[in-house]
Design an enzyme around this catalytic site. Structure first.
Site, short mmCIF file in Angstrom:
data_model
loop_
_atom_site.label_atom_id
_atom_site.label_comp_id
_atom_site.label_asym_id
_atom_site.label_seq_id
_atom_site.Cartn_x
_atom_site.Cartn_y
_atom_site.Cartn_z
N GLN A 100 0.84 -1.20 0.00
CA GLN A 100 0.00 0.00 0.00
C GLN A 100 0.88 1.25 0.00
O GLN A 100 0.37 2.36 -0.06
CB GLN A 100 -0.88 0.02 1.25
N ASP A 103 6.36 4.45 -1.73
CA ASP A 103 7.74 4.90 -1.64
C ASP A 103 8.71 4.14 -2.54
O ASP A 103 9.89 4.51 -2.64
CB ASP A 103 8.23 4.85 -0.18
N HIS A 118 -1.20 1.37 -4.51
CA HIS A 118 -1.50 2.80 -4.52
C HIS A 118 -0.55 3.60 -5.41
O HIS A 118 -0.39 4.80 -5.25
CB HIS A 118 -1.49 3.37 -3.10
N CYS A 126 1.55 11.92 -16.81
CA CYS A 126 0.77 13.01 -17.39
C CYS A 126 -0.66 12.51 -17.58
O CYS A 126 -0.89 11.50 -18.24
CB CYS A 126 1.35 13.44 -18.74
N CYS A 152 4.83 18.03 -18.47
CA CYS A 152 5.05 16.99 -19.47
C CYS A 152 5.83 17.59 -20.63
O CYS A 152 5.45 18.65 -21.15
CB CYS A 152 3.69 16.46 -19.94
N CYS A 155 3.35 17.36 -23.91
CA CYS A 155 2.13 18.14 -24.11
C CYS A 155 2.02 19.35 -23.18
O CYS A 155 1.05 20.08 -23.22
CB CYS A 155 0.89 17.25 -23.99
N THR A 193 0.76 -3.05 8.74
CA THR A 193 -0.50 -2.43 8.33
C THR A 193 -1.63 -2.99 9.18
O THR A 193 -1.66 -4.19 9.48
CB THR A 193 -0.81 -2.67 6.83
N SER A 194 -2.53 -2.10 9.57
CA SER A 194 -3.70 -2.58 10.31
C SER A 194 -4.76 -3.08 9.33
O SER A 194 -5.77 -3.62 9.73
CB SER A 194 -4.26 -1.45 11.18
N ASN A 218 3.47 -6.73 13.40
CA ASN A 218 3.10 -5.35 13.71
C ASN A 218 3.58 -4.97 15.10
O ASN A 218 3.66 -5.82 15.98
CB ASN A 218 1.57 -5.18 13.61
ZN LIG Z 1 1.51 14.89 -21.57
#
Ligand SMILES: [Zn+2]
Length: 250
Positions: A100, A103, A118, A126, A152, A155, A193-194, A218
């Site tokens: 999750q 990093d 995540h 972009c 970007c 674009c 993690t909980s 944990n």
């Molecule tokens: Zn772009």
């Protein structure tokens, strides 16, 4: 000690092991839990600074928070817990890591099969042309040109770290991959993690429902400890995960 031996015994005979990791594994790398007191979400209201609608409406404002987030990620280094999971994979005792965290520390520690639930703060995306960039390269460009927030090069739209903001869906391949791993595994290691934030919270439950053993690592007891985990190892993942590696080698 009994719990530790029990965990070793479970892992020794396992055929398909999956680790689910959260903020706790990166605390010793200097990445604070964003939800902890004094953390990012106490100083930046997530709805105002970390929601996809806020980014679309005013990316420059949201970059005030994102700059701190990417700075923390960039300055962190993998710790003994990350390296232990990479070693378990190299030993053929760990099939994948579902994280999750944003990093990128599992990859930097050498883990190959990583499902980033995540997204990854070490990459930028972009939203208009879908181009992806290495965060460190973009950072060098920003330092050289002074142009901020980064844009970007194709674009000219403002880039977003390739992390899942509030209001954004979990990337489809990560969600499907994590679910498949939760169903396929016979042991799930739940580390730091909980597992209370949906939809990652469903993964240990899916694993248990389909017959897996669940081992929790944990510092504190969590809602999972009594209800989902078969074994709970209490302490820092920086110490416990290397001890598991040593135990499996011994
Ligand atoms: Zn772009």
């Amino acid at each position: 000690l009994y719990d530790f031996d029990h965990a070793i015994e479970i892992l020794r005979t396992a055929k398909h092991v999956v680790a689910l990791t959260g903020a706790g594994i990166s605390v010793d790398s200097g990445v604070p839990d964003f939800r902890s007191p004094g953390g990012l979400w106490e100083r930046f209201d997530p709805m105002e600074y970390a929601h996809i609608q806020a980014f679309r409406a005013n990316p420059t404002k949201v970059w005030a928070m994102l700059r701190e987030l990417t700075g923390v990620v960039k300055g962190a280094a993998p710790n003994a817990g990350h390296f232990a999971l990479a070693e378990l994979e190299a030993m053929g005792r760990l099939n994948s890591v579902i994280t999750q965290n944003i990093d990128g520390l599992h990859e930097r520690a050498g883990s190959k099969a990583v499902i980033s639930f995540h997204g990854n703060g070490m990459k930028f995306v972009c939203l208009f042309c879908d181009a992806r960039y290495d965060a460190l390269e973009v950072e060098q460009r920003v330092e050289a040109s002074g142009e901020f927030p980064p844009k970007c090069t194709r674009c000219n739209h403002i880039l977003k770290p390739d992390v899942v903001l509030f209001g954004e869906a979990i990337p489809g391949d990560a969600a499907a991959g994590a679910h498949n791993e939760a169903e396929a595994c016979d042991v799930m290691l739940v580390v730091g993690t909980s597992a209370t934030v949906f939809p990652a919270s469903g993964l240990p439950i899916t694993a248990r429902r389909t017959g897996s053993k669940v081992i929790e690592v944990n510092r504190m007891s969590t809602p999972m400890t009594d209800q989902v985990a078969h074994v709970s190892l209490r302490g820092s993942s920086t110490e416990i995960l290397p001890a598991l590696v040593a135990g499996l080698r011994g």
